[in-house]
Design an enzyme around this catalytic site. Structure first.
Site, PDB file in Angstrom:
ATOM      1  N   LYS A 271      38.126  25.667  42.324  1.00  0.00           N
ATOM      2  CA  LYS A 271      38.956  26.374  41.269  1.00  0.00           C
ATOM      3  C   LYS A 271      40.065  26.073  40.509  1.00  0.00           C
ATOM      4  CE  LYS A 271      40.198  31.194  40.075  1.00  0.00           C
ATOM      5  NZ  LYS A 271      40.864  32.561  40.323  1.00  0.00           N
ATOM      6  N   ASP A 276      46.032  32.320  35.328  1.00  0.00           N
ATOM      7  CA  ASP A 276      45.048  33.545  35.332  1.00  0.00           C
ATOM      8  C   ASP A 276      45.682  35.530  34.899  1.00  0.00           C
ATOM      9  OD1 ASP A 276      43.417  35.410  35.192  1.00  0.00           O
ATOM     10  OD2 ASP A 276      43.104  35.324  37.979  1.00  0.00           O
ATOM     11  N   LYS A 283      45.682  41.843  33.943  1.00  0.00           N
ATOM     12  CA  LYS A 283      46.126  41.801  34.991  1.00  0.00           C
ATOM     13  C   LYS A 283      47.982  42.710  35.116  1.00  0.00           C
ATOM     14  CE  LYS A 283      44.918  37.866  37.777  1.00  0.00           C
ATOM     15  NZ  LYS A 283      43.908  38.654  39.121  1.00  0.00           N
ATOM     16  N   ASP A 294      46.553  30.029  40.391  1.00  0.00           N
ATOM     17  CA  ASP A 294      46.067  30.239  40.612  1.00  0.00           C
ATOM     18  C   ASP A 294      44.618  29.066  40.152  1.00  0.00           C
ATOM     19  OD1 ASP A 294      43.343  32.255  41.068  1.00  0.00           O
ATOM     20  OD2 ASP A 294      43.169  32.609  38.776  1.00  0.00           O
ATOM     21  N   ASP A 353      38.775  39.337  34.662  1.00  0.00           N
ATOM     22  CA  ASP A 353      39.703  38.797  35.469  1.00  0.00           C
ATOM     23  C   ASP A 353      38.335  39.010  36.865  1.00  0.00           C
ATOM     24  OD1 ASP A 353      42.026  38.168  36.885  1.00  0.00           O
ATOM     25  OD2 ASP A 353      42.404  40.485  37.205  1.00  0.00           O
ATOM     26  N   GLU A 355      36.877  35.853  36.609  1.00  0.00           N
ATOM     27  CA  GLU A 355      36.869  34.401  36.721  1.00  0.00           C
ATOM     28  C   GLU A 355      36.655  33.415  37.454  1.00  0.00           C
ATOM     29  OE1 GLU A 355      39.422  35.294  36.938  1.00  0.00           O
ATOM     30  OE2 GLU A 355      40.890  33.343  37.855  1.00  0.00           O
ATOM     31  N   ARG A 357      34.957  32.976  39.970  1.00  0.00           N
ATOM     32  CA  ARG A 357      33.076  32.677  40.594  1.00  0.00           C
ATOM     33  C   ARG A 357      32.454  32.292  39.272  1.00  0.00           C
ATOM     34  NH1 ARG A 357      32.857  39.185  41.880  1.00  0.00           N
ATOM     35  NH2 ARG A 357      35.388  38.673  42.351  1.00  0.00           N
TER      36      ARG A 357
HETATM   37  N1  BES Z   1      42.828  34.997  40.564  1.00  0.00           N
HETATM   38  C1  BES Z   1      42.263  36.525  41.656  1.00  0.00           C
HETATM   39  C2  BES Z   1      42.646  36.642  42.810  1.00  0.00           C
HETATM   40  C3  BES Z   1      43.421  36.353  43.214  1.00  0.00           C
HETATM   41  C4  BES Z   1      44.578  37.797  43.379  1.00  0.00           C
HETATM   42  C5  BES Z   1      44.202  35.501  44.610  1.00  0.00           C
HETATM   43  C6  BES Z   1      45.875  37.895  43.640  1.00  0.00           C
HETATM   44  C7  BES Z   1      45.354  35.376  44.864  1.00  0.00           C
HETATM   45  C8  BES Z   1      46.202  36.632  44.879  1.00  0.00           C
HETATM   46  C9  BES Z   1      41.530  36.354  40.803  1.00  0.00           C
HETATM   47  O1  BES Z   1      40.726  35.477  39.392  1.00  0.00           O
HETATM   48  C10 BES Z   1      41.259  37.677  40.457  1.00  0.00           C
HETATM   49  O2  BES Z   1      41.474  38.194  39.663  1.00  0.00           O
HETATM   50  N2  BES Z   1      40.195  38.812  41.281  1.00  0.00           N
HETATM   51  C11 BES Z   1      39.740  39.723  41.044  1.00  0.00           C
HETATM   52  C12 BES Z   1      38.116  40.124  41.297  1.00  0.00           C
HETATM   53  C13 BES Z   1      37.951  41.804  40.846  1.00  0.00           C
HETATM   54  C14 BES Z   1      38.357  41.707  39.371  1.00  0.00           C
HETATM   55  C15 BES Z   1      36.345  42.683  41.252  1.00  0.00           C
HETATM   56  C16 BES Z   1      40.849  40.670  42.023  1.00  0.00           C
HETATM   57  O3  BES Z   1      40.832  40.361  43.422  1.00  0.00           O
HETATM   58  O4  BES Z   1      41.500  41.969  42.041  1.00  0.00           O
HETATM   59 ZN    ZN Z   2      41.670  34.361  39.609  1.00  0.00          ZN
HETATM   60 ZN    ZN Z   3      40.932  36.710  38.079  1.00  0.00          ZN
END
Ligand code: BES
Ligand code: ZN
Ligand code: ZN
Length: 511
Positions: A271, A276, A283, A294, A353, A355, A357
Site C-alpha cells: 500500500k 492519507d 481524519k 501511509d 478513510d 482506502e 483495502r
Molecule cells: N492509514 C490508516 C490506518 C492507520 C492509522 C495507520 C493509524 C497507522 C496509524 C487507514 O487508511 C485508516 O484510516 N483506517 C481506518 C479504518 C476505519 C475507517 C475502518 C482506521 O484504522 O481508523
Molecule cells: Zn491509510
Molecule cells: Zn485511511
C-alpha cells in the site's frame, strides 16, 4: 560505511575502538580475559568498581592501558547467556556503536565470535546480524535540514572491521558482512522514502524511483497511469484517486533472478498512500502529519526489490505498488458510493478513510494474474492493529497455514516479529454489503481482522498473507537500539530473509 574482516587475537589488535559483548554475571572470561591479562588485571577491577554486570544493553567505556593497542573498548552487556538471540546481539552491537559514535570514533572494530550463538558454523549469519546492527543504529535523516542546522562536528563512523578469532573464518564473515550491508542499505532506503514528506514523495516520485531499478539486468518496470487504472477496471483503486490532483500510479516491478523465466514468482504488494487525509471521511487534525507514512508498505516493496537486485537472489519476484494520495475535494468519492472492483465484486465505500483495502483489493486481483506461488501484502492498514499489538509486532493474517507459519518463523529469525490473527468466516457478516457485495468497513470490533477478511475476498486460492504494519512502520521515540525515531523500514529484513530461504529450498528441491 566500509565493512572489512580481520582474523586476529583481540589482545594483538591496534586501532581506535572495539565493541565487545559480555554475558551477564560471567565476569571476565574468554576473549575479555586476554585483554584483562594484558592490562594486568585492571579491567577486572574497573568492572567490579563500576558495578558492571553485563545486563542486556548495559555499556561501559574502557580506556585500556599497558600493551593493549586499542584506544578504547566499549563493553556491551548481552544479558543472560541462555536468553541470547540474534536480535539481542543486533541490539547490543547497535547500542555499542552509538556509544562509540558519541565519543568520536570513526573506525570501529566489532568482535565477531561464533561462540556468541550456540549454533555451529554460524559466523556468516552472525556477521550479517552484527553489521545490520552497526549500520541500522547509525541512521540519520537530514535530507531537509539546511547546511546551517546540520551538525557539522558530528563525525560519522566510516569503517567497521569484523574481527574473527581465526583467519579461516574470514571468508564467511566477509560474505555475511557484505550481505548485512546490502540489507541495511535497503532498510535505509525505505526509511528515507517514508521519512520524506508528502509534498516530495508523491506517487510520481515513487514511480521514478521504481524506473531507476529498470536499468538493472533482470528487472522490468511498468508504470500504469490513471487512464490504465480505469481501463483495467480497477474501480476500487480508482475511487480513492478521485479527490486528489496528484497523478496516481500503479507500479509493477518484475525481477527475474531465477534461471528459468517460467518459474512462478512470489508477488509482493504494498500500500502506497502518499498522504492519507481520510478523504471526505476526514481524519482529526491531531497527528494527521503522520499519514505521510501511509506509503510504508509500497516503500518496503521498492526497498525489497532493490535489495534483491543487489543480492542477486535466484528467485522470481514481482512487486506491485498501487499509489495515490487520499484527499477530499469536489470530485472525491462520497461515503456510500458503490464501485466495481477488478475482480467483478462490488463494494460500497461507507468510509473513505478505509482506502488502503480498496487499493489492495485491485492490486491483489492483478497480482493473481501472475499465478504466483505466494502473495504477500504489506500495509499500514488499520489503527486497530496499533491498539491490538502496539509497536512490537506486525499483524499477520492469511489463508494458508504453511505460509503463515513460514513468515512468522522468518520474523522470529530476523527480529521483525509478527503475531497471527484469525480470518474466520464468522467475522464476514461485519463486511457484508447492504446494497453491494461488500462494504469497506466492518464496525469498531476486530477492525484489523475485518480489514484482512476484506482482502481475502480478492486472493482466491493463491497462498496469501497480509501484514498489517500500522504499528511497526514508524516509531515516535528513540527507545530502540537500532531503530531511531521515525520510519523503521520494517519488512525489508523479513522479506529478504523469507525470500532467501525459499530460494535455497527451491535449489535443494531441484537437485
Ligand atoms: N492509514 C490508516 C490506518 C492507520 C492509522 C495507520 C493509524 C497507522 C496509524 C487507514 O487508511 C485508516 O484510516 N483506517 C481506518 C479504518 C476505519 C475507517 C475502518 C482506521 O484504522 O481508523
Ligand atoms: Zn491509510
Ligand atoms: Zn485511511
Amino acid at each position: 560505511m566500509e565493512i572489512t574482516t580481520l582474523g586476529k587475537k583481540l589482545d594483538t589488535l591496534t586501532g581506535d575502538c572495539l565493541i565487545l559483548g559480555v554475558f551477564e554475571n560471567e565476569g571476565v572470561r574468554g576473549p575479555v580475559s586476554a585483554i584483562d591479562r594484558a592490562m594486568k588485571g585492571r579491567l577486572k577491577t574497573t568492572l567490579s568498581s563500576d558495578g558492571f554486570k553485563g545486563k542486556f544493553l548495559e555499556t561501559i567505556l574502557i580506556r585500556p592501558s599497558g600493551p593493549v593497542g586499542l584506544n578504547r573498548i566499549v563493553l556491551v552487556g548481552l544479558g543472560k547467556r541462555e536468553a541470547v538471540s540474534s536480535d539481542r546481539l543486533r541490539q547490543a552491537v547497535g547500542k555499542g556503536t552509538s556509544v562509540a559514535k558519541k565519543i568520536g570514533t570513526t573506525s570501529l572494530f566489532v568482535y565477531c565470535d561464533p561462540r556468541l550463538l550456540s549454533k555451529k558454523g554460524a559466523v556468516l549469519e552472525l556477521a550479517q546480524t552484527l553489521v545490520e546492527g552497526v549500520i541500522l543504529s547509525q541512521y540519520r535523516f537530514d535530507r531537509f535540514k539546511s547546511k546551517s542546522s546540520k551538525n557539522k562536528d558530528d563525525k560519522e563512523i566510516l569503517s567497521c572491521t569484523l574481527v574473527v578469532p581465526d583467519e579461516k573464518l574470514c571468508a564467511d564473515a566477509e560474505l555475511g558482512g557484505q550481505t548485512g550491508k546490502a540489507i541495511a542499505a535497503g532498510v535505509h532506503y525505505v526509511r528515507d522514502l517514508c521519512n520524506s514528506p508528502a509534498n516530495v514523495v508523491t506517487p510520481s516520485y515513487l514511480a521514478k524511483e521504481a524506473s531507476l531499478l529498470a536499468e538493472q539486468d533482470g528487472v522490468k518496470v511498468d508504470i500504469f497511469e490513471r487512464a490504465d487504472i480505469e481501463k483495467f477496471g480497477m474501480g476500487a483503486f480508482n475511487a480513492v484517486t478521485l479527490g486528489t490532483e496528484e497523478d496516481p500510479k500503479f507500479i509493477v516491478i518484475e525481477y527475474q533472478g531465477s534461471a528459468s523465466k517460467k518459474s512462478r514468482p512470489v508477488a509482493l504488494v504494498g500500500k502506497a498512500v502518499t498522504f492519507d487525509s481520510g478523504g471526505i471521511s476526514i481524519k482529526p487534525s491531531a497527528n494527521m502529519d503522520q499519514m505521510k507514512y501511509d506509503m510504508s508498505g509500497g516503500a518496503t516493496v521498492l526497498g525489497v526489490m532493490k535489495t534483491l537486485v543487489q543480492l542477486q537472489l535466484p528467485i522470481n519476484v514481482v512487486g506491485l505498488i498501487p499509489s495515490t494520495d487520499n484527499m477530499p475535494s469536489g470530485t472525491a468519492v462520497h461515503p456510500g458510493d458503490v464501485v466495481t472492483t477488478l475482480s467483478g465484486k462490488t463494494v460500497q465505500i461507507d468510509n473513505t478513510d478505509a482506502e488502503g483495502r480498496l487499493l489492495l483489493a485491485d492490486a491483489l486481483s492483478y497480482a493473481a494474474r501472475y499465478k504466483p506461488t505466494a502473495m504477500i501484502d504489506l500495509a499500514t492498514l488499520t489503527g486497530a492493529c496499533v491498539i491490538a499489538l502496539g509497536q512490537h509486532a506486525i499483524g499477520l493474517m492469511g489463508n494458508n497455514k504453511t505460509l503463515v507459519s513460514k513468515i512468522q518463523g522468518a520474523g522470529e529469525d530476523c527480529g521483525e516479529r509478527l503475531w497471527p490473527l484469525p480470518l474466520w468466516d464468522a467475522y464476514f457478516n461485519q463486511i457484508e454489503g447492504d446494497v453491494a457485495d461488500l462494504k469497506n468497513v466492518g464496525g469498531r470490533s476486530a477492525g484489523t481482522i475485518t480489514a484482512g477478511l476484506f482482502l481475502k475476498q480478492f486472493v482466491g486460492e493463491i497462498p496469501w498473507v497480509h501484514l498489517d504494519i500500522a504499528g511497526t512502520s514508524w516509531y515516535s521515540d528513540n527507545r530502540h537500539a537500532y531503530i531511531p525515531k521515525g520510519a523503521t523500514g520494517i519488512g525489508v529484513r523479513l522479506l529478504i530473509h523469507y525470500l532467501s530461504k525459499s530460494a535455497r529450498r527451491k535449489k535443494t528441491s531441484a537437485k
